[in-house]
Enzyme design. Structure first.
Site, short mmCIF file in Angstrom:
data_model
loop_
_atom_site.label_atom_id
_atom_site.label_comp_id
_atom_site.label_asym_id
_atom_site.label_seq_id
_atom_site.Cartn_x
_atom_site.Cartn_y
_atom_site.Cartn_z
N HIS A 100 -1.78 -7.73 2.44
CA HIS A 100 -1.63 -8.32 3.79
C HIS A 100 -2.77 -7.96 4.74
O HIS A 100 -2.82 -8.48 5.86
CB HIS A 100 -0.27 -8.00 4.40
CG HIS A 100 -0.06 -6.60 4.89
ND1 HIS A 100 -0.15 -6.27 6.22
CD2 HIS A 100 0.27 -5.46 4.25
CE1 HIS A 100 0.12 -4.97 6.37
NE2 HIS A 100 0.37 -4.46 5.18
N GLY A 137 0.81 -1.21 0.00
CA GLY A 137 0.00 0.00 0.00
C GLY A 137 0.85 1.26 0.00
O GLY A 137 0.55 2.23 -0.70
N THR A 138 1.92 1.26 0.78
CA THR A 138 2.74 2.48 0.92
C THR A 138 3.32 2.88 -0.43
O THR A 138 3.26 4.06 -0.82
CB THR A 138 3.87 2.23 1.94
OG1 THR A 138 3.28 1.87 3.19
CG2 THR A 138 4.73 3.46 2.13
N CYS A 144 1.04 1.16 14.60
CA CYS A 144 1.29 0.33 13.43
C CYS A 144 2.72 0.38 12.91
O CYS A 144 3.36 -0.63 12.72
CB CYS A 144 0.30 0.82 12.37
SG CYS A 144 0.42 0.10 10.78
N1 PLP Z 1 -2.94 2.75 4.41
C1 PLP Z 1 -3.62 2.25 5.46
C2 PLP Z 1 -4.98 2.79 5.78
C3 PLP Z 1 -3.06 1.23 6.23
O1 PLP Z 1 -3.74 0.74 7.28
C4 PLP Z 1 -1.77 0.74 5.89
C5 PLP Z 1 -1.13 -0.31 6.71
O2 PLP Z 1 -1.09 -0.25 7.90
C6 PLP Z 1 -1.12 1.28 4.77
C7 PLP Z 1 -1.74 2.28 4.07
C8 PLP Z 1 0.22 0.79 4.34
O3 PLP Z 1 0.10 -0.42 3.61
P1 PLP Z 1 1.35 -1.40 3.46
O4 PLP Z 1 1.65 -1.93 4.83
O5 PLP Z 1 0.92 -2.47 2.50
O6 PLP Z 1 2.49 -0.60 2.90
#
Ligand code: PLP
Length: 353
Positions: free
Chosen positions: A177, A70-71, A296
């Site tokens: 994930h 996501g990031t 997190c």
């Molecule tokens: N956006 C939200 C709302 C999330 O909860 C998270 C993960 O905690 C992310 C983005 C980041 O995703 P990733 O861990 O796949 O990079």
């Protein structure tokens, strides 16, 4: 003692179907860009995964650009426009990558208030489901406003993908994930490819939108996890019933965001007078894995920007924990947490009073 895992919004357990699919894919794995037979097999697995993921999410296969999660997907979208406007409750992945962006406030229920925001020429980022409160944002209305105002919209759907229908936005970020796939794989849904600029260049993979050898086994696991979710269509309603049962049992808890539409898997609970760190340690010792919203990324607890944006004082925001559940959460687990929380509130809450 294996802890009772109620921290699904941080990451979900990898689905056994995803583990099996990844193990199968890994057998004889090759570079999907290689022309030999093994490479062609790897390519076919990735493209089959892409088709299934697109079908489950509700987008076209060619709109999916696979990323490391996501990031990265969020960063790739944010790189598409120099002017950005982001909501006050976005995840750090948006806040840290948006640089000096204008901020859209939220109301006391944690719902974005576009008010006087002028989206002209900007990339607007509004998340679908907040990772701390579970509050669902009115992304369809936001999309209409942003489009009418001449802007483009990025929706961080990391917490909603595979649970709620994919929002209609120019860019949507998803991550495997949170829905039973492995960590380290996600995608950006690109509905507006005009003038798209890659931030990671090299071998031209992902049609040039994102270079680097694809995480094939991860993509296969991502698809298998979505298959598993789709095969159990009632799971989200079951989780929601458990979430409601939990909240109904917690006398003295303030349910943050409780008045707004929320996803059924997340509960943000404040115990007045008791620091979240103390609550987390107490529940950890009692055998429960829960978290404070913003823990997190760093493993530390600091007052949540989400809760303070909703009007809570830093002290009150520091008294909230997040309980989150998923497809295999049971009534017995939720009842055990309710008992432990109630015992904790009686002991620590009384001392605080
Ligand atoms: N956006 C939200 C709302 C999330 O909860 C998270 C993960 O905690 C992310 C983005 C980041 O995703 P990733 O861990 O796949 O990079």
């Amino acid at each position: 003692m294996t802890p009772i895992y109620l921290d699904w919004a941080a990451t979900a357990p990898i689905d056994p179907a995803a583990v099996a699919a990844m193990a199968e894919a890994a057998r004889g794995w090759a570079n999907p860009s290689s022309v030999h037979r093994a490479g062609r097999r790897a390519r076919a697995m990735i493209e089959d995964g892409r088709e299934r993921i697109a079908r489950h999410l509700g987008c076209a296969a060619e709109q999916l650009v696979f990323t490391s999660g996501g990031t990265e997907a969020i960063g790739l979208a944010l790189a598409q426009a120099p002017a950005r406007i982001v909501s006050a409750i976005e995840h750090e992945a948006v806040r840290a990558q948006a640089g000096g962006a204008a901020v859209i406030p939220v109301d006391a229920d944690g719902v974005v208030d576009l008010g006087g925001v002028d989206p002209a020429g900007a990339l607007v980022a509004v998340m679908h489901v907040n990772n701390e409160t579970g509050v669902i944002q009115p992304v369809a209305e936001v999309a209409a406003r942003v489009r009418a105002g001449g802007g483009r919209l990025l929706v961080d759907a990391v917490q909603s993908a595979g649970k709620l229908p994919l929002p209609d936005a120019d860019f949507v970020a998803v991550s495997a994930h949170k829905l039973g796939g492995p960590p380290g794989v996600g995608a950006l849904v690109v509905r507006d490819p005009d003038g798209f600029v890659a931030t990671q260049r090299g071998g031209g993979q992902e049609r040039g939108f994102r270079a680097g050898t694809e995480n094939g086994p991860g993509i296969v696991g991502f698809a298998a996890a979505l298959d598993a979710r789709a095969a159990d269509a009632g799971w989200l309603a079951r989780a929601e019933a458990l979430r409601d049962r939990l909240e109904a049992r917690l006398a003295g808890a303030e349910v943050i965001g409780g008045a707004a539409p929320r996803i059924g898997t997340i509960s943000c609970l404040r115990l007045p007078g008791v620091a979240a760190t103390m609550q987390l340690m107490t529940l950890d010792l009692a055998g429960f894995a829960v978290s404070a919203g913003p823990a997190c990324s760093s493993g530390t607890v600091r007052p949540s920007h989400v809760l303070t944006a909703m009007g809570l004082s830093p002290a009150a925001a520091g008294e909230a924990i997040r309980v989150s559940m998923g497809w295999s959460t049971t009534g017995a687990e939720v009842d055990a947490l309710a008992d432990a929380w109630t015992a904790m509130a009686a002991r620590l809450g009384r001392r605080a009073a």
